[in-house]
Design a protein around this motif. Structure first.
Motif, PDB file in Angstrom:
ATOM      1  N   MET A 211      37.149 -46.583  19.288  1.00 25.73           N
ATOM      2  CA  MET A 211      37.154 -45.812  18.047  1.00 25.73           C
ATOM      3  C   MET A 211      38.434 -45.005  17.874  1.00 25.73           C
ATOM      4  O   MET A 211      38.924 -44.843  16.759  1.00 25.73           O
ATOM      5  CB  MET A 211      35.947 -44.860  18.014  1.00 25.73           C
ATOM      6  N   THR A 212      38.979 -44.483  18.959  1.00 26.07           N
ATOM      7  CA  THR A 212      40.055 -43.491  18.852  1.00 26.07           C
ATOM      8  C   THR A 212      41.421 -43.954  19.351  1.00 26.07           C
ATOM      9  O   THR A 212      42.381 -43.193  19.265  1.00 26.07           O
ATOM     10  CB  THR A 212      39.660 -42.224  19.634  1.00 26.07           C
TER      11      THR A 212
ATOM     12  N   SER B 120      39.686 -37.204  10.375  1.00 25.84           N
ATOM     13  CA  SER B 120      38.927 -37.858  11.442  1.00 25.84           C
ATOM     14  C   SER B 120      38.457 -36.800  12.426  1.00 25.84           C
ATOM     15  O   SER B 120      39.249 -35.970  12.883  1.00 25.84           O
ATOM     16  CB  SER B 120      39.798 -38.889  12.158  1.00 25.84           C
TER      17      SER B 120
ATOM     18  N   THR C 239      33.499 -40.055  14.614  1.00 29.62           N
ATOM     19  CA  THR C 239      33.226 -41.044  15.655  1.00 29.62           C
ATOM     20  C   THR C 239      32.886 -40.344  16.961  1.00 29.62           C
ATOM     21  O   THR C 239      33.019 -39.130  17.083  1.00 29.62           O
ATOM     22  CB  THR C 239      34.451 -41.956  15.898  1.00 29.62           C
TER      23      THR C 239
END
Length: 202
Positions: free
Chosen positions: A56-57, A78, A50
């Motif tokens: 997203m995080t 990730s 991402t």
């Protein structure tokens, strides 16, 4: 995809539009619906890459966190996309002193039309000057830093004539850091372009 003979294949599957909100939950819902509708073998998922956006995080409600919380997803890695180079590098390199000073000088010359014209005239008087102007500072490409470093003698002379303090621009430690940072960004820009063009890099 990585096959038994260790050959790798990459394919572009789709672009999923987002309607309305773009919170982590919204991204997750659209993505998971796509997985269900097309019966993707999500159990084969190995990694999610991402950008650094909070949607997203974010630890609890970010897209990655919601995927980890879903039992249908396997354990996966990730990563932060290396194309978004500014965030990646800013975490490990202390660039504030270098970028801050360079940006301040760039803005002081480019923001004022008179100062910019005077600087361009100075460059025109120097036959050996490869460039005819400074590049506006950009957080994505940092081309401005490379040009700034190449034109540093001319910039220093211009600021001296203007009566500005140029002590830092003559400091050996600062000049070494600027050269190092410029070299790093040149390599990153090369990798960035090759990644976007789908080329191999080493």
């Amino acid at each position: 995809m990585v096959f038994n003979d260790m050959s790798a294949k990459e394919e572009f599957l789709t672009i999923i539009p987002l309607q309305g909100k773009t919170h982590g939950e919204d991204i997750y819902e659209v993505f998971f619906n796509f997985v269900i509708n097309y019966k993707l073998p999500i159990y084969k998922l190995v990694c999610i890459t991402t950008d650094g956006a909070p949607a997203m995080t974010e630890r609890k409600n970010g897209f990655v966190a919601l995927c980890r919380a879903n039992e249908d997803f396997p354990s996966f890695f990730s990563f932060h996309c290396i194309i978004h180079q500014r965030v990646m590098c800013s975490k490990v390199l202390n660039t504030k002193k270098i970028i801050g000073i360079a940006t301040k000088i760039l803005n002081s010359i480019r923001a004022c039309s008179l100062q910019r014209r005077l600087f361009k005239l100075q460059l025109e008087d120097i036959e050996s000057a490869e460039h005819t102007d400074l590049v506006h500072h950009t957080d994505v490409w940092w081309l401005s830093i490379e040009r700034f470093q190449e034109l540093l003698p001319e910039v220093t002379a211009f600021l001296d004539e203007r009566g500005d303090d140029t002590q830092m621009l003559k400091n050996e430690k600062w000049l070494t850091d600027l050269a190092f940072w410029t070299d790093i960004t040149i390599h990153l820009n090369t990798i960035n372009l090759k990644l976007q063009l789908g080329e191999k890099y080493y």
